[in-house]
Design a protein around this motif. Structure first.
Motif, PDB file in Angstrom:
ATOM      1  N   HIS A   1     -12.982   2.343  -0.251  1.00 31.52           N
ATOM      2  CA  HIS A   1     -12.215   2.524  -1.485  1.00 31.52           C
ATOM      3  C   HIS A   1     -12.772   3.666  -2.325  1.00 31.52           C
ATOM      4  CE1 HIS A   1      -9.446  -0.877  -1.177  1.00 31.52           C
ATOM      5  NE2 HIS A   1     -10.432  -1.526  -0.600  1.00 31.52           N
ATOM      6  N   SER A   2     -14.089   3.823  -2.325  1.00 30.68           N
ATOM      7  CA  SER A   2     -14.697   4.908  -3.085  1.00 30.68           C
ATOM      8  C   SER A   2     -14.192   6.261  -2.605  1.00 30.68           C
ATOM      9  CB  SER A   2     -16.222   4.831  -2.950  1.00 30.68           C
ATOM     10  OG  SER A   2     -16.835   5.958  -3.528  1.00 30.68           O
ATOM     11  N   GLN A   3     -14.130   6.442  -1.304  1.00 28.52           N
ATOM     12  CA  GLN A   3     -13.622   7.688  -0.729  1.00 28.52           C
ATOM     13  C   GLN A   3     -12.153   7.876  -1.076  1.00 28.52           C
ATOM     14  OE1 GLN A   3     -12.694   7.468   3.356  1.00 28.52           O
ATOM     15  NE2 GLN A   3     -12.793   9.671   3.755  1.00 28.52           N
ATOM     16  N   MET A   4     -11.361   6.820  -0.944  1.00 27.42           N
ATOM     17  CA  MET A   4      -9.938   6.915  -1.243  1.00 27.42           C
ATOM     18  C   MET A   4      -9.703   7.330  -2.692  1.00 27.42           C
ATOM     19  SD  MET A   4      -6.882   4.057  -0.884  1.00 27.42           S
ATOM     20  CE  MET A   4      -7.350   3.153  -2.379  1.00 27.42           C
ATOM     21  N   GLU A   5     -10.419   6.705  -3.626  1.00 26.21           N
ATOM     22  CA  GLU A   5     -10.233   7.032  -5.036  1.00 26.21           C
ATOM     23  C   GLU A   5     -10.599   8.478  -5.313  1.00 26.21           C
ATOM     24  OE1 GLU A   5      -8.737   5.235  -7.260  1.00 26.21           O
ATOM     25  OE2 GLU A   5      -8.433   3.647  -5.782  1.00 26.21           O
ATOM     26  N   LEU A   6     -11.660   8.975  -4.655  1.00 26.84           N
ATOM     27  CA  LEU A   6     -12.065  10.367  -4.837  1.00 26.84           C
ATOM     28  C   LEU A   6     -10.974  11.312  -4.364  1.00 26.84           C
ATOM     29  CD1 LEU A   6     -14.243  12.496  -5.522  1.00 26.84           C
ATOM     30  CD2 LEU A   6     -15.066  12.247  -3.177  1.00 26.84           C
ATOM     31  N   TRP A   7     -10.412  11.058  -3.188  1.00 26.20           N
ATOM     32  CA  TRP A   7      -9.387  11.933  -2.648  1.00 26.20           C
ATOM     33  C   TRP A   7      -8.087  11.840  -3.432  1.00 26.20           C
ATOM     34  CZ3 TRP A   7      -8.884  14.566   2.454  1.00 26.20           C
ATOM     35  CH2 TRP A   7     -10.139  14.909   2.961  1.00 26.20           C
TER      36      TRP A   7
END
Length: 326
Positions: A103-109
């Motif tokens: 989720h952290s990666q998704m939110e960043l992108w």
């Protein structure tokens, strides 16, 4: 690709597109024919460059083929890769689904590239918990024990490429600090990379060469994981959702990881592992010292194993992909 050939089920159809050069129209035609000839309706590309070929091949065949991409990168390590996003972002917008590793990666992108949230989803990496278990790796563990003399020392280890983003310099400084405080330890690094000679000089300069083992690359790391009392991952960048960390937890190792990207989605701090601030040598040393007691390590070990079995097994990952493809 050859490495995976003997690991793929024999009834899975394979195509080697034999790409040559930066962009190969012949490889694109081969992929397009493969999709058409086999009646493929769903295409999942693993990361950005395969996404380019998959998207062009599938969409040139017309509508009805769903194209998705699984993105395993959180941030880019060089300017060239970052600039290529000028090409990739428009394609990401046209995909049916973009799959992120946490989720952290998704939110960043979503924030950085404005990827539509409705097209975005998360599927966590999965580990084969039957393979990555102490019970299934007894022979491998004994073999490593015969080759590495730990002589009653606390065995701390990691599995990672020898690159700066893995934070090894901080780990070495931490090991020196612990040694200076009288803690007998052995630090084992499984992996290789372009900075190996630099790191060997560094540990020599720090006076801890006898306490550090550069084990090199190994296809099967279970034996090394099995002898570790504590597993650490000191990354300061790039990490998305670490397979190495999952494998260590599956092996029932107490783990300490830097709190970057998806680490906090894997580790519940103080319950099934410990999280520390990236680059914080004092914090890493304190975390290790909190696990000097064998009972403290045992409690985290059991919780780590249970967490992976229940939440991050390869079976769970396959189920998530099946649900996405239905």
């Amino acid at each position: 690709p050859e490495y995976f050939l003997d690991k793929i089920c024999e009834n899975v159809r394979l195509l080697k597109v034999n790409r040559k050069g930066v962009f190969d129209p012949r490889a694109l035609r081969r992929l397009k024919s493969f999709i058409s000839d086999n009646g493929i309706t769903h295409v999942v590309a693993m990361n950005m460059y395969p996404m380019l070929y998959s998207f062009l091949a599938a969409k040139s065949l017309g509508t009805g083929i769903r194209v998705m991409a699984s993105i395993n990168t959180t941030s880019f390590g060089n300017v060239k890769d970052a600039l290529q996003m000028v090409i990739y972002v428009p394609i990401l917008f046209m995909l049916d689904k973009v799959i992120f590793g946490c989720h952290s990666q998704m939110e960043l992108w979503v924030r950085r590239y404005f990827i539509p949230r409705k097209k975005s989803t998360v599927i966590y990496n999965g580990v084969d918990t039957s393979l990555y278990s102490v019970a299934s790796a007894q022979a491998e563990i004994e073999n490593v024990r015969m080759n590495i003399d730990v002589d009653g020392e606390l065995v701390i280890g990691t599995v990672a490429r020898l690159m700066d983003e893995k934070g090894h310099r901080h780990s070495f400084e931490c090991m020196k600090k612990l040694r200076d405080e009288g803690i007998k330890l052995k630090f084992i690094i499984v992996g290789d990379g372009p900075l190996r000679s630099d790191y060997e000089r560094l540990v020599t300069d720090l006076g801890i060469m006898r306490s550090v083992v550069f084990a090199g690359n190994h296809t099967d790391v279970r034996g090394y994981l099995g002898i570790m009392d504590i597993f650490i991952l000191s990354s300061v960048a790039v990490e998305t959702f670490s397979n190495a960390l999952l494998e260590a937890m599956s092996m029932g190792r107490p783990v300490i990881a830097t709190d970057i990207s998806g680490a906090s989605e894997m580790i519940r701090d103080g319950k099934n592992g410990l999280l520390v601030t990236p680059g914080d040598v004092e914090g890493l040393a304190a975390a290790i010292k909190s696990l000097l007691d064998k009972d403290a390590r045992s409690a985290l070990s059991a919780s780590a194993r249970n967490r992976v079995v229940n939440e991050f097994s390869v079976e769970r990952m396959i189920e998530d992909y099946e649900l996405l493809l239905i």
